[in-house]
Design an enzyme around this catalytic site. Structure first.
Site, PDB file in Angstrom:
ATOM      1  N   CYS A   1       0.823  -1.212   0.000  1.00  0.00           N
ATOM      2  CA  CYS A   1       0.000   0.000   0.000  1.00  0.00           C
ATOM      3  C   CYS A   1       0.855   1.259   0.000  1.00  0.00           C
ATOM      4  O   CYS A   1       1.670   1.476   0.902  1.00  0.00           O
ATOM      5  CB  CYS A   1      -0.926  -0.014   1.213  1.00  0.00           C
ATOM      6  SG  CYS A   1      -1.923   1.483   1.350  1.00  0.00           S
TER       7      CYS A   1
ATOM      8  N   ARG B   1      -0.135   4.758   3.016  1.00  0.00           N
ATOM      9  CA  ARG B   1      -0.136   4.490   4.453  1.00  0.00           C
ATOM     10  C   ARG B   1       0.133   5.687   5.352  1.00  0.00           C
ATOM     11  O   ARG B   1       0.125   5.538   6.579  1.00  0.00           O
ATOM     12  CB  ARG B   1       0.896   3.388   4.755  1.00  0.00           C
ATOM     13  CG  ARG B   1       0.436   2.031   4.315  1.00  0.00           C
ATOM     14  CD  ARG B   1       1.501   0.993   4.591  1.00  0.00           C
ATOM     15  NE  ARG B   1       2.420   0.816   3.471  1.00  0.00           N
ATOM     16  CZ  ARG B   1       3.557   0.137   3.539  1.00  0.00           C
ATOM     17  NH1 ARG B   1       3.939  -0.382   4.685  1.00  0.00           N
ATOM     18  NH2 ARG B   1       4.324   0.003   2.474  1.00  0.00           N
TER      19      ARG B   1
ATOM     20  N   TRP C   1      -9.196   5.420  -0.096  1.00  0.00           N
ATOM     21  CA  TRP C   1      -9.748   6.029  -1.304  1.00  0.00           C
ATOM     22  C   TRP C   1      -8.884   5.600  -2.474  1.00  0.00           C
ATOM     23  O   TRP C   1      -7.791   5.051  -2.303  1.00  0.00           O
ATOM     24  CB  TRP C   1      -9.810   7.546  -1.175  1.00  0.00           C
ATOM     25  CG  TRP C   1      -8.541   8.193  -0.719  1.00  0.00           C
ATOM     26  CD1 TRP C   1      -7.386   8.354  -1.453  1.00  0.00           C
ATOM     27  CD2 TRP C   1      -8.277   8.753   0.576  1.00  0.00           C
ATOM     28  NE1 TRP C   1      -6.439   8.975  -0.698  1.00  0.00           N
ATOM     29  CE2 TRP C   1      -6.946   9.237   0.550  1.00  0.00           C
ATOM     30  CE3 TRP C   1      -9.037   8.896   1.744  1.00  0.00           C
ATOM     31  CZ2 TRP C   1      -6.356   9.855   1.655  1.00  0.00           C
ATOM     32  CZ3 TRP C   1      -8.440   9.501   2.845  1.00  0.00           C
ATOM     33  CH2 TRP C   1      -7.119   9.978   2.794  1.00  0.00           C
TER      34      TRP C   1
ATOM     35  N   GLU D   1      -5.217   3.229 -10.349  1.00  0.00           N
ATOM     36  CA  GLU D   1      -5.827   1.912 -10.117  1.00  0.00           C
ATOM     37  C   GLU D   1      -6.972   1.677 -11.099  1.00  0.00           C
ATOM     38  O   GLU D   1      -7.193   0.572 -11.579  1.00  0.00           O
ATOM     39  CB  GLU D   1      -6.377   1.810  -8.685  1.00  0.00           C
ATOM     40  CG  GLU D   1      -5.327   1.983  -7.608  1.00  0.00           C
ATOM     41  CD  GLU D   1      -5.941   1.794  -6.239  1.00  0.00           C
ATOM     42  OE1 GLU D   1      -6.296   2.816  -5.607  1.00  0.00           O
ATOM     43  OE2 GLU D   1      -6.103   0.630  -5.811  1.00  0.00           O
TER      44      GLU D   1
HETATM   45  N1  ARG Z   1      -6.702  -1.779  -6.951  1.00  0.00           N
HETATM   46  C1  ARG Z   1      -7.967  -2.155  -6.406  1.00  0.00           C
HETATM   47  C2  ARG Z   1      -9.098  -1.688  -7.331  1.00  0.00           C
HETATM   48  O1  ARG Z   1      -8.844  -1.052  -8.304  1.00  0.00           O
HETATM   49  C3  ARG Z   1      -8.188  -1.577  -5.027  1.00  0.00           C
HETATM   50  C4  ARG Z   1      -7.083  -1.847  -4.012  1.00  0.00           C
HETATM   51  C5  ARG Z   1      -7.130  -0.933  -2.809  1.00  0.00           C
HETATM   52  N2  ARG Z   1      -6.949   0.436  -3.202  1.00  0.00           N
HETATM   53  C6  ARG Z   1      -6.989   1.508  -2.397  1.00  0.00           C
HETATM   54  N3  ARG Z   1      -6.837   2.673  -2.907  1.00  0.00           N
HETATM   55  N4  ARG Z   1      -7.221   1.373  -1.082  1.00  0.00           N
HETATM   56  O2  ARG Z   1     -10.249  -1.900  -7.095  1.00  0.00           O
END
Ligand code: ARG
Length: 364
Positions: free
Chosen positions: A72, A75, A243, A248
């Site tokens: 992560c 953090r 968030w 991602e």
């Molecule tokens: N990468 C994953 C997704 O696109 C989520 C993982 C957790 N991500 C976060 N920002 N807490 O759904």
């Protein structure tokens, strides 16, 4: 997969318990009574095979599990994690209600709060409940004769839901139901109410046609298939969220060839030459897709971070941890963003790779 397993042979490892209790007291010097607590814990483990965390221990343990999440990048704010103690929930319906309540509380009006909901642990005599979903919000993936409609990643989960009686609408962004496996008995299917799922339709600041792609994503990533392990106790159902970082969604969920695979589509609309890799049409499309994600979340008032800002924050977190006399373990291959890696400072160094507990772990 769905077979109920009610009895577990494993008892709590007393050394793990003691190590955690000592860590809790070392980092929370205002809490008195380390020795009395150690005595009580070892007595309970001897008598019952396990012990019960106080709320303060649970909250600390969950926050440290986030702090120890090597993958992560986000953090820096680990101390702000909101811990919903729902260890007393005793039915699958109760689990479903708490997951929905979690989404509502964590989503707010778009100002997303990092939150974890802790449901009953695995006990020597009785396992805790589990969620079959890997996130509280997932889009269905339907296998059709010309490929998958929706998110190919969730084809198996979609088929499980269908086998349990769920009927999807066959769209590209249909939210899957929660599937809760209680310790005894059949799994429960729970529809996630629409008002608990905030979604952001995607548009681009410069290209009007972008909206026509009909892309969207949900506001809250809430991981629901990792066990929260604290002091030898395993909480198998402890959905948690932060968030999103834009990449991602923009560089993975919508871009990966085995997910929504939108780079060829975006490149075509941009009028790029896709006849050779050397025009870097993929790279160009990736950037525009990511611009659209960040722009759309901002416009909708939904918390999201970008990979440049978050990389800098991560290095701030790292030096704060070092100043506190701790190592900050990290996995380079997960920390470096999937877009413009070398343009972010986290690329240009290596990290301690220790694996620490408390932790969120995959047991399946
Ligand atoms: N990468 C994953 C997704 O696109 C989520 C993982 C957790 N991500 C976060 N920002 N807490 O759904």
């Amino acid at each position: 997969m769905l077979a109920a397993q009610a009895v577990l042979e494993r008892t709590t490892d007393l050394r793990e318990a003691e190590r955690f209790i000592r860590l809790f007291h070392a980092e929370n010097p205002s809490v008195r009574g380390l020795n009395a607590r150690l005595r009580d814990v070892s007595r309970d483990v001897a008598r019952y095979g396990t012990y019960t965390h106080t709320y303060e221990e649970l909250e600390f343990g969950a926050r440290v599990a986030w702090r120890n999440s090597n993958r992560c990048i986000g953090r820096l704010y680990w101390r702000s994690l909101k811990v919903r103690d729902r260890r007393q929930v005793s039915t699958a319906e109760g689990v479903a209600l708490e997951c929905v309540a979690h989404l509502r509380e964590a989503t707010g009006n778009g100002k997303i709060r990092p939150t974890v909901t802790v449901l009953p642990p695995d006990l020597p005599a009785r396992r805790g409940p589990r969620l079959l979903n890997d996130q509280l919000i997932r889009y269905a993936g339907y296998r059709t004769s010309d490929g998958v409609v929706g998110d190919p990643r969730n084809v198996a989960l979609t088929e499980t839901a269908r086998a349990l009686g769920w009927r999807g609408r066959g769209g590209r962004f249909d939210v899957l139901p929660l599937i809760i496996q209680p310790p005894l008995g059949d799994p429960l299917l729970c529809h996630v109410p629409g008002d608990a799922v905030l979604e952001v339709p995607l548009a681009h600041p410069d290209y009007g046609w972008f909206e026509e792609l009909g892309l969207r994503w949900h506001a809250v990533p809430a991981i629901s298939d990792m066990c929260l392990e604290i002091g030898g106790i395993c909480y198998p159902c402890a959905p948690f969220n932060g968030w999103y970082m834009g990449t991602e969604i923009g560089a993975r969920n919508l871009a990966d060839a085995d997910r929504y695979d939108q780079l060829p589509v975006v490149a075509r609309r941009l009028g790029l030459d896709t006849s050779t890799e050397r025009t870097l049409w993929r790279d160009h499309a990736l950037v525009e897709l990511n611009v659209a994600v960040l722009y759309s979340f901002e416009r909708a008032g939904v918390t999201m971070t970008d990979h440049h800002t978050e990389s800098r924050r991560f290095l701030t977190h790292l030096s704060k941890e070092e100043k506190a006399g701790r190592v900050c373990p990290a996995d380079w291959s997960w920390i470096v963003p999937p877009l413009s890696g070398s343009a972010t400072p986290v690329f240009h160094r290596y990290y301690d790779t220790s694996v620490l507990t408390p932790a969120f772990v995959h047991h399946r």
